[in-house]
Write an enzyme that holds these catalytic residues in place. Sequence first.
Site, PDB file in Angstrom:
ATOM      1  N   ASP A  21       0.834  -1.200   0.000  1.00 37.33           N
ATOM      2  CA  ASP A  21       0.000   0.000   0.000  1.00 37.33           C
ATOM      3  C   ASP A  21       0.873   1.255   0.000  1.00 37.33           C
ATOM      4  OD1 ASP A  21      -2.342   1.387   0.002  1.00 37.33           O
ATOM      5  OD2 ASP A  21      -2.823   1.048   2.106  1.00 37.33           O
ATOM      6  N   HIS A  38       2.252   3.260  -9.127  1.00 38.37           N
ATOM      7  CA  HIS A  38       2.024   1.828  -9.378  1.00 38.37           C
ATOM      8  C   HIS A  38       3.186   1.214 -10.163  1.00 38.37           C
ATOM      9  CE1 HIS A  38      -1.783   2.150  -7.543  1.00 38.37           C
ATOM     10  NE2 HIS A  38      -2.349   2.874  -8.489  1.00 38.37           N
ATOM     11  N   LEU A 132      11.115 -19.773  -4.815  1.00 37.85           N
ATOM     12  CA  LEU A 132      10.060 -18.976  -4.183  1.00 37.85           C
ATOM     13  C   LEU A 132       8.687 -19.316  -4.753  1.00 37.85           C
ATOM     14  CD1 LEU A 132       9.630 -16.489  -2.177  1.00 37.85           C
ATOM     15  CD2 LEU A 132       9.379 -15.134  -4.260  1.00 37.85           C
TER      16      LEU A 132
HETATM   17  C1  IPE Z   1      -5.641  -2.799  -0.329  1.00 34.18           C
HETATM   18  O1  IPE Z   1      -5.243  -1.487  -0.447  1.00 34.18           O
HETATM   19  C2  IPE Z   1      -5.657  -3.462  -1.673  1.00 34.18           C
HETATM   20  C3  IPE Z   1      -4.335  -3.661  -2.280  1.00 34.18           C
HETATM   21  C4  IPE Z   1      -3.187  -3.395  -1.734  1.00 34.18           C
HETATM   22  C5  IPE Z   1      -4.374  -4.237  -3.600  1.00 34.18           C
HETATM   23  P1  IPE Z   1      -6.289  -0.301  -0.605  1.00 34.18           P
HETATM   24  O2  IPE Z   1      -5.482   0.943  -0.643  1.00 34.18           O
HETATM   25  O3  IPE Z   1      -7.216  -0.567  -1.722  1.00 34.18           O
HETATM   26  O4  IPE Z   1      -7.110  -0.428   0.761  1.00 34.18           O
HETATM   27  P2  IPE Z   1      -7.996   0.633   1.543  1.00 34.18           P
HETATM   28  O5  IPE Z   1      -9.016   1.148   0.591  1.00 34.18           O
HETATM   29  O6  IPE Z   1      -7.078   1.715   2.014  1.00 34.18           O
HETATM   30  O7  IPE Z   1      -8.588  -0.147   2.683  1.00 34.18           O
HETATM   31  C1  IPE Z   2      -1.561   0.123  -3.347  1.00 37.54           C
HETATM   32  O1  IPE Z   2      -1.337   1.490  -3.407  1.00 37.54           O
HETATM   33  C2  IPE Z   2      -1.754  -0.497  -4.709  1.00 37.54           C
HETATM   34  C3  IPE Z   2      -3.153  -0.816  -5.036  1.00 37.54           C
HETATM   35  C4  IPE Z   2      -4.177  -0.779  -4.208  1.00 37.54           C
HETATM   36  C5  IPE Z   2      -3.424  -1.217  -6.407  1.00 37.54           C
HETATM   37  P1  IPE Z   2      -2.526   2.539  -3.393  1.00 37.54           P
HETATM   38  O2  IPE Z   2      -2.891   2.873  -4.787  1.00 37.54           O
HETATM   39  O3  IPE Z   2      -3.645   2.068  -2.527  1.00 37.54           O
HETATM   40  O4  IPE Z   2      -1.819   3.785  -2.724  1.00 37.54           O
HETATM   41  P2  IPE Z   2      -2.461   4.862  -1.742  1.00 37.54           P
HETATM   42  O5  IPE Z   2      -3.068   4.118  -0.595  1.00 37.54           O
HETATM   43  O6  IPE Z   2      -3.492   5.607  -2.530  1.00 37.54           O
HETATM   44  O7  IPE Z   2      -1.312   5.714  -1.345  1.00 37.54           O
HETATM   45 MG    MG Z   3      -4.106   2.325  -0.585  1.00 39.18          MG
END
Ligand code: IPE
Ligand code: IPE
Ligand code: MG
Length: 242
Positions: A21, A38, A132
């Site tokens: 995240d 990303h 892995l």
């Molecule tokens: C969880 O992250 C999903 C992934 C890492 C793919 P999100 O950023 O979507 O989760 P929330 O919305 O903060 O709970």
């Molecule tokens: C995690 O990073 C990747 C996915 C959920 C695809 P985020 O896109 O949720 O990043 P933040 O939480 O907005 O910083």
């Molecule tokens: Mg996120």
Amino acid sequence: MEKEIDGVIYNVPCHVAVILDGNGRWAKKRHLPRNFGHKEGAKAVEQCCEDAWNLGIKCLTVYAFSTENWKRSVEEVTGIMNLLRNYLLNAIQRANKNNMRVRVIGERSKLAADIIEAIERLEDATKGNTGLQFTIALNYGGRDEIRRAMIKLAEKVKAGELEPSAITEDMISNNLDTWELPDPDLLIRTSGEMRSSNYLPWQIAYSEFYFTDTLWPDFKREDMIEAIRHYSMRDRRYGGVK
Ligand code: IPE
Ligand code: IPE
Ligand code: MG
């Protein structure tokens, strides 16, 4: 498993699950569009696979796209899917070079046909690899996974092959997408959020949790060692007394 890393002995978790995240915030900090985050995050995943194996981790399961992530803008979802396409282009070659087996969990029928096909090819081409065990959660939702497992068991009941009262916890585990994997020993979530966001709810019942403020694209070998260091200090009691 005990392993010496940079001169220190650690208890290294066998299976590490990661909620990667903070890609969006990583980009925002740099005044870049979210998809740059990303892209950087995808690079960090590839490096993490190599580091994890060298550190003694046997299974790594990453949350790449949740069943809830479709709520994001079309531009962002398309960007993530294109990154995935790009990853899949030479994934077989790279995985085989590292003896890495790749699996994908989640409801894949909602993904584009070319992506589904590339995933099937990747899983098939790496199924004999003993390094892995790398798993990517894609269009994954833990509740959806349990729902799909329930359907499979209900079908058996309907066919008269299974008594409802004979359903065991192992039967449920064996009908989840992760049926071939042990439960995670350690769950890591980056970016300071402290929630599980529908990730492996059944499987993490007894996992240790480690949260870090580091944003996923910045997560490096040292961060993994720090997570392992914390894990090494944990006393896993499983409800018993030690
Ligand atoms: C969880 O992250 C999903 C992934 C890492 C793919 P999100 O950023 O979507 O989760 P929330 O919305 O903060 O709970
Ligand atoms: C995690 O990073 C990747 C996915 C959920 C695809 P985020 O896109 O949720 O990043 P933040 O939480 O907005 O910083
Ligand atoms: Mg996120």
